[in-house]
Design a protein around this motif. Sequence first.
Motif, mmCIF file in Angstrom:
data_model
loop_
_atom_site.group_PDB
_atom_site.id
_atom_site.type_symbol
_atom_site.label_atom_id
_atom_site.label_comp_id
_atom_site.label_asym_id
_atom_site.label_seq_id
_atom_site.Cartn_x
_atom_site.Cartn_y
_atom_site.Cartn_z
ATOM 1 N N UNK A 174 -5.715 54.895 -5.614
ATOM 2 C CA UNK A 174 -4.491 54.710 -6.413
ATOM 3 C C UNK A 174 -4.069 53.244 -6.526
ATOM 4 N N UNK A 175 -5.014 52.353 -6.698
ATOM 5 C CA UNK A 175 -4.707 50.943 -6.870
ATOM 6 C C UNK A 175 -4.463 50.192 -5.586
ATOM 7 N N UNK A 176 -4.562 50.882 -4.453
ATOM 8 C CA UNK A 176 -4.352 50.243 -3.153
ATOM 9 C C UNK A 176 -5.696 50.016 -2.465
ATOM 10 N N UNK A 177 -5.724 48.998 -1.575
ATOM 11 C CA UNK A 177 -6.933 48.699 -0.806
ATOM 12 C C UNK A 177 -6.574 48.613 0.676
ATOM 13 N N UNK A 208 -3.303 46.362 1.072
ATOM 14 C CA UNK A 208 -2.976 45.514 -0.078
ATOM 15 C C UNK A 208 -2.804 46.379 -1.326
ATOM 16 N N UNK A 209 -1.722 46.135 -2.032
ATOM 17 C CA UNK A 209 -1.449 46.780 -3.311
ATOM 18 C C UNK A 209 -0.440 45.905 -4.025
ATOM 19 N N UNK A 210 -0.142 46.228 -5.274
ATOM 20 C CA UNK A 210 0.816 45.413 -6.031
ATOM 21 C C UNK A 210 2.163 45.387 -5.321
ATOM 22 N N UNK A 211 2.614 44.176 -4.960
ATOM 23 C CA UNK A 211 3.893 44.020 -4.286
ATOM 24 C C UNK A 211 3.854 44.275 -2.798
ATOM 25 N N UNK A 212 2.647 44.410 -2.227
ATOM 26 C CA UNK A 212 2.554 44.729 -0.800
ATOM 27 C C UNK A 212 1.282 44.134 -0.206
ATOM 28 N N UNK A 213 1.421 43.404 0.876
ATOM 29 C CA UNK A 213 0.279 42.861 1.620
ATOM 30 C C UNK A 213 0.690 42.831 3.088
ATOM 31 N N UNK A 214 0.235 43.843 3.847
ATOM 32 C CA UNK A 214 0.713 44.005 5.210
ATOM 33 C C UNK A 214 -0.426 44.265 6.179
ATOM 34 N N UNK A 215 -0.282 43.701 7.376
ATOM 35 C CA UNK A 215 -1.231 43.949 8.453
ATOM 36 C C UNK A 215 -0.633 45.008 9.383
ATOM 37 N N UNK A 216 -1.405 46.064 9.662
ATOM 38 C CA UNK A 216 -0.923 47.138 10.517
ATOM 39 C C UNK A 216 -1.510 47.003 11.918
ATOM 40 N N UNK A 217 -0.682 47.345 12.898
ATOM 41 C CA UNK A 217 -1.092 47.403 14.292
ATOM 42 C C UNK A 217 -1.169 48.869 14.709
ATOM 43 N N UNK A 218 -1.825 49.149 15.843
ATOM 44 C CA UNK A 218 -1.925 50.547 16.299
ATOM 45 C C UNK A 218 -0.564 51.228 16.406
ATOM 46 N N UNK A 219 -0.520 52.496 15.970
ATOM 47 C CA UNK A 219 0.669 53.345 15.955
ATOM 48 C C UNK A 219 1.668 52.940 14.879
ATOM 49 N N UNK A 226 3.372 54.282 -5.359
ATOM 50 C CA UNK A 226 2.568 53.641 -6.403
ATOM 51 C C UNK A 226 3.350 53.377 -7.686
ATOM 52 N N UNK A 227 4.402 54.128 -7.957
ATOM 53 C CA UNK A 227 5.175 53.919 -9.186
ATOM 54 C C UNK A 227 6.186 52.789 -9.032
ATOM 55 N N UNK A 228 6.934 52.794 -7.947
ATOM 56 C CA UNK A 228 8.005 51.809 -7.763
ATOM 57 C C UNK A 228 7.513 50.532 -7.077
ATOM 58 N N UNK A 229 6.305 50.581 -6.476
ATOM 59 C CA UNK A 229 5.729 49.460 -5.722
ATOM 60 C C UNK A 229 6.533 49.164 -4.451
ATOM 61 N N UNK A 230 7.357 50.106 -4.040
ATOM 62 C CA UNK A 230 8.107 49.945 -2.802
ATOM 63 C C UNK A 230 7.302 50.521 -1.641
ATOM 64 N N UNK A 231 7.631 50.092 -0.422
ATOM 65 C CA UNK A 231 6.911 50.610 0.737
ATOM 66 C C UNK A 231 7.802 50.574 1.977
ATOM 67 N N UNK A 232 7.441 51.423 2.945
ATOM 68 C CA UNK A 232 8.104 51.428 4.254
ATOM 69 C C UNK A 232 7.031 51.283 5.323
#
Length: 326
Positions: A174-177, A208-219, A226-232
Amino acid sequence: MEKDFSFLVSKTLSGEADEQEKQLLREMLRDSETDASLYDRIREYWDADVEVDETLSAETQKRILEGVKTDKINHSRRDFALKFYRAAAVILLAIVGGAFYYHTVNQQNTYTYATQNAIADYVLQDGTKIKLNKNSSVTFTSAFGRKNRKVDLTGEAYFEVQKDKSKPFSVHTQGAEIRVLGTSFNVLSDESEKQVTVALVEGSVRFKAEGCDNLLRPEEEIVYHTETREFEKQITDLQFNTAWTEGRYFYRDIAFGDLLKKLEHIYGVRIEMDYPEIATKRITTSFLIDRPLQEILAALQDELKFNIEETGEEKMIIQKINESEQ
């Protein structure tokens, strides 16, 4: 329709179809050039010794031919078909125990691992392990493992990625990597809800996706819309995210209407809501993946006070209980 097609193809090739089923398949092939072409490809594999693309390495061919690890028994092509159509889980182009098929695009072969009504395990040529949830698929090309390791996901999968610093592993949906080197994580790509959820078990991943580039840690978990480009991004309960890999679905504080949508996807049954008052009621529930849909809904009836009507056409209706029945 795709499910009916694969079901009829498998029964016909295994010699178990009756005359009515054969006639229905003939009508499908007559009405659809795509189905006819696909049937010819399946029949070629069925009638011939199974071979894979010569450009693949010997190790790749070995892993492809091993297919899905099911029942620890090597079945013949006929046994495979009989086992899966009786379980309503026949997959297009079945090759040696797994749902596996490919086509050629721009001189590259494209391979797909897919599931319908059962969870399945796969191993990619680099040693990466994938557990696919029901009605999900992973697609990759013959270029996999040369310069990078890219797969496309539909649905949900749990990945245990073999570490290789020189060839990053990435999941696209869905456009995310989701890019990793070596780690374990769960990806749920829910197209109906237009969101992608990634939960990290160990290692690290970059989302990585439009409007989002984040590194995740365990847990940690990230939910991307995908529509609003918002994330939590938040700390998550891994048991909640990965319970399905242990044979159980777990839903916490979910609206009943949203649960019905998920059950529709899992069981391939249309569920209509003729009682909108309870659609927003929130519940927490869990159930084993092999339990019948009727049993799951029946367990919620006392709490939510509804009736179930089955139409016999792979459709169920949730109705309000009449006052006389209360």
